[in-house]
Motif scaffolding. Sequence first.
Motif, short mmCIF file in Angstrom:
data_model
loop_
_atom_site.label_atom_id
_atom_site.label_comp_id
_atom_site.label_asym_id
_atom_site.label_seq_id
_atom_site.Cartn_x
_atom_site.Cartn_y
_atom_site.Cartn_z
N UNK A 65 0.84 -1.21 0.00
CA UNK A 65 0.00 0.00 0.00
C UNK A 65 0.87 1.25 0.00
N UNK A 66 1.88 1.29 0.88
CA UNK A 66 2.72 2.48 1.02
C UNK A 66 3.51 2.77 -0.26
N UNK A 82 -7.34 -1.45 -2.79
CA UNK A 82 -7.01 -2.73 -3.43
C UNK A 82 -5.58 -3.14 -3.11
N UNK A 83 -4.65 -2.18 -3.07
CA UNK A 83 -3.26 -2.52 -2.74
C UNK A 83 -3.15 -3.04 -1.31
N UNK A 84 -3.92 -2.48 -0.40
CA UNK A 84 -3.91 -2.95 0.99
C UNK A 84 -4.53 -4.33 1.12
N UNK A 85 -5.56 -4.60 0.34
CA UNK A 85 -6.33 -5.84 0.46
C UNK A 85 -5.90 -6.94 -0.52
N UNK A 86 -4.82 -6.73 -1.25
CA UNK A 86 -4.46 -7.67 -2.33
C UNK A 86 -4.25 -9.10 -1.84
N UNK A 87 -3.84 -9.29 -0.61
CA UNK A 87 -3.64 -10.64 -0.05
C UNK A 87 -4.69 -11.00 1.00
N UNK A 88 -5.79 -10.26 1.05
CA UNK A 88 -6.80 -10.46 2.10
C UNK A 88 -7.32 -11.89 2.23
N UNK A 89 -7.49 -12.66 1.16
CA UNK A 89 -7.96 -14.04 1.35
C UNK A 89 -7.06 -14.86 2.27
N UNK A 180 -2.40 -1.93 9.74
CA UNK A 180 -3.32 -2.30 8.65
C UNK A 180 -4.66 -1.58 8.83
N UNK A 181 -5.22 -1.66 10.04
CA UNK A 181 -6.51 -1.01 10.29
C UNK A 181 -6.42 0.50 10.18
N UNK A 182 -5.29 1.08 10.56
CA UNK A 182 -5.10 2.53 10.42
C UNK A 182 -5.14 2.97 8.97
N UNK A 183 -4.48 2.21 8.11
CA UNK A 183 -4.49 2.54 6.68
C UNK A 183 -5.90 2.36 6.11
N UNK A 184 -6.56 1.30 6.53
CA UNK A 184 -7.93 1.05 6.06
C UNK A 184 -8.84 2.20 6.49
N UNK A 185 -8.78 2.59 7.75
CA UNK A 185 -9.64 3.68 8.26
C UNK A 185 -9.34 5.00 7.55
N UNK A 186 -8.08 5.24 7.22
CA UNK A 186 -7.73 6.48 6.51
C UNK A 186 -8.39 6.53 5.13
N UNK A 187 -8.67 5.36 4.56
CA UNK A 187 -9.28 5.29 3.23
C UNK A 187 -10.80 5.26 3.27
N UNK A 188 -11.38 4.63 4.28
CA UNK A 188 -12.83 4.43 4.29
C UNK A 188 -13.56 5.12 5.44
#
Length: 195
Positions: A65-66, A82-89, A180-188
């Motif tokens: 992501x960075x 999408x870059x943050x979640x690319x390996x989410x599975x 991870x959650x900090x980056x997610x929250x910054x986006x959503x």
Amino acid sequence: MNDLPFDIDKPGEIRTLSGHYLDVFDPDPATLDIRDIARGLALRPRYGAQLPEDYSIGEHSCHVHDVVQRLYPKATRAELLASLLHDAPEAYIGDMPKPIKMKLPGYQALETILLGAIFERCHLDVSLLDKGSPIDRIDKQIRYAERFWIYNDPIPEEAPDWAHKVIVRFWSSERAEAEFLGRYAALVGPLPRGY
């Protein structure tokens, strides 16, 4: 009440930390919780766990992501997410070293199914991760930096310049989850409290 981490009447389901039952073979996007994903990625190691120190998929995801954010300052919210979640599975099914993964088409199919559900939940288009896309290229090239920090392999000349700037910190699982959650929250936006 069933105290098992899965419903024995539905063998494809696992119980997540948030209390949902997720059918990994036919996932309902409504049962996916970003906190479960963050926790799972923070606890799962990269490189088949053949590491001198803990290096999680969660930390790796933050690095991807960075780098996307640094190289593409005009990247959209969707591209960054999408870059943050690319390996989410892998939060649910674990990481599989590529040589093994390529021999297991069932694993690859399951990964595709889960990625589709996660991206649907987040209103993202999976084509953002298509082969040759910026996110795909960065995900592959970041291995140069990871292998330098993990195995002390030299960064080859063909590596992109940015690979010299990525620093693997070997975050604790708690830090990887929080980052991870900090980056997610910054986006959503802010996350709901607790589970």
